[in-house]
Write a protein that holds these residues in place. Structure first.
Motif, PDB file in Angstrom:
ATOM      1  N   ILE A  13       1.005  -1.334  -0.239  1.00  0.00           N
ATOM      2  CA  ILE A  13      -0.046  -0.443  -0.134  1.00  0.00           C
ATOM      3  C   ILE A  13       0.717   1.408   0.226  1.00  0.00           C
ATOM      4  CG2 ILE A  13      -1.495   1.411   1.295  1.00  0.00           C
ATOM      5  CD1 ILE A  13      -3.154  -0.944   2.496  1.00  0.00           C
ATOM      6  N   GLY A  14       1.757   1.162   0.619  1.00  0.00           N
ATOM      7  CA  GLY A  14       2.736   2.415   0.607  1.00  0.00           C
ATOM      8  C   GLY A  14       3.352   2.620  -0.692  1.00  0.00           C
ATOM      9  N   SER A  15       3.553   1.740  -0.968  1.00  0.00           N
ATOM     10  CA  SER A  15       4.625   1.966  -2.411  1.00  0.00           C
ATOM     11  C   SER A  15       3.584   2.745  -3.562  1.00  0.00           C
ATOM     12  CB  SER A  15       5.306   0.769  -2.898  1.00  0.00           C
ATOM     13  OG  SER A  15       3.742  -0.626  -3.121  1.00  0.00           O
ATOM     14  N   ALA A  16       1.969   1.580  -3.099  1.00  0.00           N
ATOM     15  CA  ALA A  16       1.369   2.338  -4.289  1.00  0.00           C
ATOM     16  C   ALA A  16       0.646   3.978  -4.105  1.00  0.00           C
ATOM     17  CB  ALA A  16      -0.277   1.303  -3.862  1.00  0.00           C
ATOM     18  N   PHE A  17       0.708   4.069  -2.827  1.00  0.00           N
ATOM     19  CA  PHE A  17       0.893   5.573  -2.322  1.00  0.00           C
ATOM     20  C   PHE A  17       1.073   6.626  -2.637  1.00  0.00           C
ATOM     21  CE2 PHE A  17      -1.679   5.086   0.957  1.00  0.00           C
ATOM     22  CZ  PHE A  17      -3.323   6.526   1.294  1.00  0.00           C
ATOM     23  N   VAL A  18       3.183   5.718  -2.760  1.00  0.00           N
ATOM     24  CA  VAL A  18       3.736   6.678  -3.539  1.00  0.00           C
ATOM     25  C   VAL A  18       3.614   7.142  -5.003  1.00  0.00           C
ATOM     26  CG1 VAL A  18       6.712   6.884  -3.492  1.00  0.00           C
ATOM     27  CG2 VAL A  18       5.915   5.862  -1.926  1.00  0.00           C
ATOM     28  N   ASP A  19       3.084   6.196  -5.644  1.00  0.00           N
ATOM     29  CA  ASP A  19       3.429   5.764  -6.992  1.00  0.00           C
ATOM     30  C   ASP A  19       2.185   7.118  -7.299  1.00  0.00           C
ATOM     31  OD1 ASP A  19       5.075   4.106  -8.041  1.00  0.00           O
ATOM     32  OD2 ASP A  19       4.280   2.241  -7.993  1.00  0.00           O
ATOM     33  N   GLU A  20       1.637   6.731  -6.256  1.00  0.00           N
ATOM     34  CA  GLU A  20      -0.111   7.747  -7.312  1.00  0.00           C
ATOM     35  C   GLU A  20       0.042   9.244  -6.823  1.00  0.00           C
ATOM     36  OE1 GLU A  20      -4.078   8.790  -7.601  1.00  0.00           O
ATOM     37  OE2 GLU A  20      -3.176   6.691  -8.038  1.00  0.00           O
ATOM     38  N   LEU A  21       1.005  10.108  -5.593  1.00  0.00           N
ATOM     39  CA  LEU A  21       1.092  10.979  -5.316  1.00  0.00           C
ATOM     40  C   LEU A  21       2.285  11.547  -6.903  1.00  0.00           C
ATOM     41  CD1 LEU A  21       1.997  10.978  -1.596  1.00  0.00           C
ATOM     42  CD2 LEU A  21       0.062  11.966  -2.525  1.00  0.00           C
ATOM     43  N   VAL A  22       3.526  10.459  -6.713  1.00  0.00           N
ATOM     44  CA  VAL A  22       4.157  11.083  -8.342  1.00  0.00           C
ATOM     45  C   VAL A  22       3.141  11.354  -9.616  1.00  0.00           C
ATOM     46  CG1 VAL A  22       6.381  10.375  -9.304  1.00  0.00           C
ATOM     47  CG2 VAL A  22       6.278   9.841  -6.675  1.00  0.00           C
ATOM     48  N   ARG A  23       2.091  10.653  -9.643  1.00  0.00           N
ATOM     49  CA  ARG A  23       1.152  11.031 -10.380  1.00  0.00           C
ATOM     50  C   ARG A  23       0.206  12.404 -10.536  1.00  0.00           C
ATOM     51  NH1 ARG A  23      -4.036  10.901 -11.680  1.00  0.00           N
ATOM     52  NH2 ARG A  23      -4.312  10.385 -10.215  1.00  0.00           N
ATOM     53  N   LYS A  24      -0.772  12.113  -9.227  1.00  0.00           N
ATOM     54  CA  LYS A  24      -1.027  13.635  -8.787  1.00  0.00           C
ATOM     55  C   LYS A  24      -0.478  14.520  -8.747  1.00  0.00           C
ATOM     56  CE  LYS A  24      -5.291  13.758  -6.534  1.00  0.00           C
ATOM     57  NZ  LYS A  24      -6.542  13.535  -6.994  1.00  0.00           N
ATOM     58  N   TYR A  25       1.003  15.153  -8.073  1.00  0.00           N
ATOM     59  CA  TYR A  25       1.107  16.081  -7.115  1.00  0.00           C
ATOM     60  C   TYR A  25       3.231  16.116  -7.932  1.00  0.00           C
ATOM     61  CZ  TYR A  25      -2.900  16.578  -4.467  1.00  0.00           C
ATOM     62  OH  TYR A  25      -3.319  15.843  -3.469  1.00  0.00           O
ATOM     63  N   PRO A  26       3.136  16.395  -9.602  1.00  0.00           N
ATOM     64  CA  PRO A  26       4.738  15.750  -9.984  1.00  0.00           C
ATOM     65  C   PRO A  26       5.169  17.027  -9.477  1.00  0.00           C
ATOM     66  CG  PRO A  26       2.725  16.703 -11.350  1.00  0.00           C
ATOM     67  CD  PRO A  26       2.159  16.185 -10.672  1.00  0.00           C
ATOM     68  N   HIS A  27       4.887  17.969  -9.257  1.00  0.00           N
ATOM     69  CA  HIS A  27       5.972  19.484  -8.356  1.00  0.00           C
ATOM     70  C   HIS A  27       6.352  19.092  -7.088  1.00  0.00           C
ATOM     71  CE1 HIS A  27       5.747  20.564 -12.934  1.00  0.00           C
ATOM     72  NE2 HIS A  27       4.230  20.900 -12.511  1.00  0.00           N
ATOM     73  N   ALA A  28       6.027  17.694  -6.589  1.00  0.00           N
ATOM     74  CA  ALA A  28       5.580  17.955  -4.786  1.00  0.00           C
ATOM     75  C   ALA A  28       7.218  17.235  -4.829  1.00  0.00           C
ATOM     76  CB  ALA A  28       4.558  17.535  -4.812  1.00  0.00           C
ATOM     77  N   ARG A  29       7.886  17.684  -3.619  1.00  0.00           N
ATOM     78  CA  ARG A  29       8.871  17.089  -2.972  1.00  0.00           C
ATOM     79  C   ARG A  29       8.388  15.753  -1.975  1.00  0.00           C
ATOM     80  NH1 ARG A  29      13.811  15.436  -4.256  1.00  0.00           N
ATOM     81  NH2 ARG A  29      15.144  15.759  -2.226  1.00  0.00           N
ATOM     82  N   ILE A  30       8.003  14.700  -2.627  1.00  0.00           N
ATOM     83  CA  ILE A  30       7.914  13.293  -1.505  1.00  0.00           C
ATOM     84  C   ILE A  30       8.694  12.385  -1.372  1.00  0.00           C
ATOM     85  CG2 ILE A  30       7.121  11.630  -2.215  1.00  0.00           C
ATOM     86  CD1 ILE A  30       5.159  12.723  -4.334  1.00  0.00           C
ATOM     87  N   HIS A  31       9.104  12.116   0.184  1.00  0.00           N
ATOM     88  CA  HIS A  31       9.634  11.335   0.599  1.00  0.00           C
ATOM     89  C   HIS A  31       9.157   9.665   0.867  1.00  0.00           C
ATOM     90  CE1 HIS A  31      11.956  15.507   1.910  1.00  0.00           C
ATOM     91  NE2 HIS A  31      10.882  15.793   1.565  1.00  0.00           N
ATOM     92  N   SER A  32       9.942   9.063   0.678  1.00  0.00           N
ATOM     93  CA  SER A  32       9.876   7.776   1.334  1.00  0.00           C
ATOM     94  C   SER A  32      10.238   7.236   2.026  1.00  0.00           C
ATOM     95  CB  SER A  32       9.785   6.248  -0.128  1.00  0.00           C
ATOM     96  OG  SER A  32       9.345   5.569   0.451  1.00  0.00           O
ATOM     97  N   LEU A  33       9.678   7.105   3.473  1.00  0.00           N
ATOM     98  CA  LEU A  33      10.237   6.447   4.620  1.00  0.00           C
ATOM     99  C   LEU A  33      10.501   4.844   4.178  1.00  0.00           C
ATOM    100  CD1 LEU A  33       9.135   8.674   7.112  1.00  0.00           C
ATOM    101  CD2 LEU A  33      11.122   9.105   5.494  1.00  0.00           C
ATOM    102  N   SER A  34      11.188   3.635   4.640  1.00  0.00           N
ATOM    103  CA  SER A  34      10.807   2.828   4.854  1.00  0.00           C
ATOM    104  C   SER A  34      12.693   2.118   6.055  1.00  0.00           C
ATOM    105  CB  SER A  34      11.158   1.447   3.362  1.00  0.00           C
ATOM    106  OG  SER A  34      12.185   1.398   2.837  1.00  0.00           O
ATOM    107  N   ARG A  35      12.592   0.844   6.248  1.00  0.00           N
ATOM    108  CA  ARG A  35      13.404   0.285   6.602  1.00  0.00           C
ATOM    109  C   ARG A  35      14.328  -0.396   5.691  1.00  0.00           C
ATOM    110  NH1 ARG A  35      10.400  -2.732  11.773  1.00  0.00           N
ATOM    111  NH2 ARG A  35       9.221  -3.718  10.402  1.00  0.00           N
ATOM    112  N   SER A  36      13.588  -1.227   4.924  1.00  0.00           N
ATOM    113  CA  SER A  36      14.095  -1.791   3.455  1.00  0.00           C
ATOM    114  C   SER A  36      15.347  -1.127   3.085  1.00  0.00           C
ATOM    115  CB  SER A  36      12.942  -2.474   2.240  1.00  0.00           C
ATOM    116  OG  SER A  36      13.691  -3.025   1.718  1.00  0.00           O
ATOM    117  N   PRO A  37      16.550  -1.596   2.977  1.00  0.00           N
ATOM    118  CA  PRO A  37      17.869  -1.033   2.695  1.00  0.00           C
ATOM    119  C   PRO A  37      17.713  -1.368   1.492  1.00  0.00           C
ATOM    120  CG  PRO A  37      18.603  -3.231   4.122  1.00  0.00           C
ATOM    121  CD  PRO A  37      16.948  -3.029   4.174  1.00  0.00           C
TER     122      PRO A  37
END
Length: 238
Positions: A13-37
């Motif tokens: 779900i988190g990665s789907a949110f990131v993809d949707e936000l990139v599509r919806k707000y192409p000029h925003a600064r988007i940060h993705s946090l995760s534990r996975s290296p």
């Protein structure tokens, strides 16, 4: 939207949110946090590795995000229902300290500590939203089937935390919103062992659930702060 954060950005779900936000707000600064290296993020998204139980790690990530200004939208998308051989309890005999601690740590403690460091980054003079994935089964009044003790209790505790945090942030900015979101039954690793019991029209791919939750986020007002909403916009009773 100028500055957006997705915590748990490497999950289904988190990665789907990131993809949707990139599509919806192409000029925003988007940060993705995760534990996975080895988290993979779309081009232009800033990835930050975070240990959600290490406050120094959370503080460092919050400082990095704050360089871009106030956070307009923060989504907390992490959580667990089962882990390895650890499955939801069917009865009291299945309870264990190990299960309770594991689910409360992932579903309540980690989001709470994340909020501690990121809620103060919401704007002080305009609308800002903190949304955490909760679950309908965290509703006490809606519990008619029983079972799933640890998951239900950890999500109920998360809902209480969101409610309490909403009261606090309202004092600083009456336009700020903190809310829980129920994504429905999403086809992911979290729900996979239970999908056989769910009708095909009652389960959704992550992209669909995220699209609907984004619609809900867009309609939230300060009067909704502290409450939990399902993917279709319906209010979930405490």
């Amino acid at each position: 939207m100028h500055n957006i954060v997705v915590s748990g950005g490497s999950g289904a779900i988190g990665s789907a949110f990131v993809d949707e936000l990139v599509r919806k707000y192409p000029h925003a600064r988007i940060h993705s946090l995760s534990r996975s290296p080895d988290a993979r993020v779309p081009e232009g998204v800033q990835w930050l590795q975070v240990d959600y139980l290490d406050e120094e790690s959370l503080h460092a990530a919050a400082e990095q995000v704050a360089k871009e200004g106030a956070v307009d939208l923060m989504i907390v998308a992490g959580g667990i229902l089962h882990q390895g051989d650890m499955m939801p309890e069917k009865s009291l005999r299945d309870l264990s300290a190990e299960k309770l601690l594991a689910l409360f740590t992932a579903n309540t403690v980690a989001p709470a500590l994340t909020a501690k460091h990121f809620l103060p980054l919401l704007p002080r003079d305009r609308r800002g939203v903190f949304a955490a994935l909760s679950a309908r089964v965290g509703s006490i009044s809606d519990n008619h089937l029983g079972g799933w003790y640890s998951y239900r209790a950890s999500k109920a505790a998360l809902n209480m935390f969101i409610r309490t945090a909403a009261i606090e942030i309202r004092r600083r900015n009456p336009q700020a919103i903190a809310a829980g979101l129920h994504p429905g039954t999403v086809e992911s690793g979290l729900s996979q062992p239970f999908l056989r019991n769910v009708a095909p029209d009652k389960r959704f791919p992550p992209q669909y659930a995220v699209s609907r939750m984004m619609d809900v986020i867009a309609t939230l007002t300060p009067a909704d702060s502290g409450q939990c909403f399902a993917w279709d916009g319906s209010l979930i009773d405490p």
